[in-house]
Design a protein around this motif. Structure first.
Motif, PDB file in Angstrom:
ATOM      1  N   MET A 143      -1.311  -2.455  10.570  1.00 55.11           N
ATOM      2  CA  MET A 143      -2.726  -2.108  10.596  1.00 55.11           C
ATOM      3  C   MET A 143      -3.183  -1.781  12.014  1.00 55.11           C
ATOM      4  O   MET A 143      -4.057  -0.924  12.218  1.00 55.11           O
ATOM      5  N   LEU A 146      -2.702   1.855  12.562  1.00 58.35           N
ATOM      6  CA  LEU A 146      -3.711   2.671  11.879  1.00 58.35           C
ATOM      7  C   LEU A 146      -5.049   2.634  12.613  1.00 58.35           C
ATOM      8  O   LEU A 146      -5.746   3.656  12.715  1.00 58.35           O
ATOM      9  N   LYS A 147      -5.401   1.477  13.133  1.00 59.22           N
ATOM     10  CA  LYS A 147      -6.640   1.361  13.903  1.00 59.22           C
ATOM     11  C   LYS A 147      -6.579   2.212  15.171  1.00 59.22           C
ATOM     12  O   LYS A 147      -7.543   2.874  15.543  1.00 59.22           O
ATOM     13  N   LYS A 150      -6.881   5.894  14.259  1.00 59.16           N
ATOM     14  CA  LYS A 150      -8.272   6.228  13.934  1.00 59.16           C
ATOM     15  C   LYS A 150      -9.083   6.460  15.202  1.00 59.16           C
ATOM     16  O   LYS A 150      -9.903   7.381  15.285  1.00 59.16           O
ATOM     17  N   ARG A 158      -4.680   8.953   7.568  1.00 61.54           N
ATOM     18  CA  ARG A 158      -3.848   7.770   7.777  1.00 61.54           C
ATOM     19  C   ARG A 158      -3.506   7.114   6.436  1.00 61.54           C
ATOM     20  O   ARG A 158      -4.291   7.161   5.488  1.00 61.54           O
ATOM     21  N   TYR A 160      -1.657   3.455   4.729  1.00 60.44           N
ATOM     22  CA  TYR A 160      -1.163   2.098   4.942  1.00 60.44           C
ATOM     23  C   TYR A 160       0.017   1.835   4.018  1.00 60.44           C
ATOM     24  O   TYR A 160      -0.108   1.893   2.789  1.00 60.44           O
ATOM     25  N   ARG A 178      -9.356  -4.369   4.603  1.00 60.81           N
ATOM     26  CA  ARG A 178      -8.941  -3.834   5.906  1.00 60.81           C
ATOM     27  C   ARG A 178      -8.615  -2.347   5.819  1.00 60.81           C
ATOM     28  O   ARG A 178      -8.979  -1.578   6.720  1.00 60.81           O
ATOM     29  N   LYS A 181     -11.876  -0.439   5.411  1.00 62.07           N
ATOM     30  CA  LYS A 181     -12.600  -0.392   6.678  1.00 62.07           C
ATOM     31  C   LYS A 181     -12.000   0.635   7.621  1.00 62.07           C
ATOM     32  O   LYS A 181     -12.701   1.312   8.380  1.00 62.07           O
ATOM     33  N   ASN A 182     -10.701   0.787   7.566  1.00 64.60           N
ATOM     34  CA  ASN A 182     -10.008   1.767   8.405  1.00 64.60           C
ATOM     35  C   ASN A 182     -10.239   3.201   7.933  1.00 64.60           C
ATOM     36  O   ASN A 182      -9.924   4.152   8.629  1.00 64.60           O
ATOM     37  N   SER A 184      -8.739   4.699   5.499  1.00 61.15           N
ATOM     38  CA  SER A 184      -7.436   5.319   5.274  1.00 61.15           C
ATOM     39  C   SER A 184      -7.510   6.300   4.111  1.00 61.15           C
ATOM     40  O   SER A 184      -8.250   6.092   3.147  1.00 61.15           O
TER      41      SER A 184
END
Length: 245
Positions: A143, A146-147, A150, A158, A160, A178, A181-182, A184
């Protein structure tokens, strides 16, 4: 359903090689998937394992070899040992191969075991240099990666990656929150954990479900029935909606 060639046409040719990718060019599929790591001299190279031992005639970690040293290795795949298209390719070589096409390229950043410095920035910079931001989906089991992606370039999609073991032993609600929120584009799970409930959770959060590694037609039919959005398969020339005709 979206069909991705997993490490190229890897059911028939050495995985993650230019040969396996070239054999996909004439297939009527959505895209290809590949794995990226970094050489000792900071080149982005396409190879799945952290060590070369399984797929090439050498021994040792990718991170400890220069690009020239990696390129000197031959495939350990029978009958392809001397094939010049079965060397370790760079990410640039693969992206340039597919740039003239409509293929989507799923780039998995392999840094869950070895934390390659600035690998996210290097991948993004190359994608932007080639003007392929809209053609790429970058996936990771981390994660944090990915953050970071972003933050660096939010317009690149992206994904996950979710293993069966991780999903089983971690809080499922926390995973979904999560990833949501990202923002994805998708969750790319091991197909064995996917059911109707999983699909609905993702779709209700505006996320696709792209399942790996689907090599059995019965599993493909099941995923198609419950409306999974895509699969990664070693046999993209076999897995298609045509099997129902």
């Amino acid at each position: 359903m979206k069909i991705f060639a997993h490490r190229g046409l890897s059911g028939f040719y050495p995985e993650n090689t230019m040969l396996a990718f070239k054999k996909c060019l004439d297939l009527d599929i959505y895209g290809i998937e590949l794995d990226v790591q970094k050489s000792k001299d900071n080149h982005l190279v396409v190879i799945h394992d952290e060590k070369v031992d399984r797929t090439f005639n050498g021994s040792g970690y990718v991170k400890d070899m220069t690009l020239d040293e990696l390129k000197s290795l031959n495939s350990s795949f029978k009958n392809y040992e001397e094939n010049i298209d079965c060397k370790v390719p760079t990410l640039r070589e693969v992206l340039l191969l597919f740039k003239p096409t409509n293929f989507i390229i799923n780039i998995e950043i392999k840094n869950n075991k070895i934390k390659y410095k600035n690998i996210e920035e290097d991948v993004v910079n190359l994608v932007k240099e080639l003007n392929m931001e809209k053609r790429v989906l970058i996936s990771s089991f981390r994660m944090k990666t990915l953050k970071k992606l972003k933050k660096i370039c939010p317009k690149i999609k992206r994904a996950y990656l979710l293993s069966e073991k991780f999903y089983k032993y971690r809080l499922k609600s926390l995973i979904f929150s999560r990833v949501t929120k990202n923002k994805s584009y998708s969750i790319n799970p091991n197909y064995t954990i996917v059911d109707n409930k999983f699909i609905k959770k993702c779709h209700n959060r505006d996320m696709k479900v792209l399942c790996y590694r689907v090599n059995n037609i019965e599993d493909y039919k099941k995923l198609l029935k419950i409306k999974a959005d895509g699969i990664f398969t070693d046999f993209p020339n076999i897995m298609s909606d045509d099997i129902f005709k």
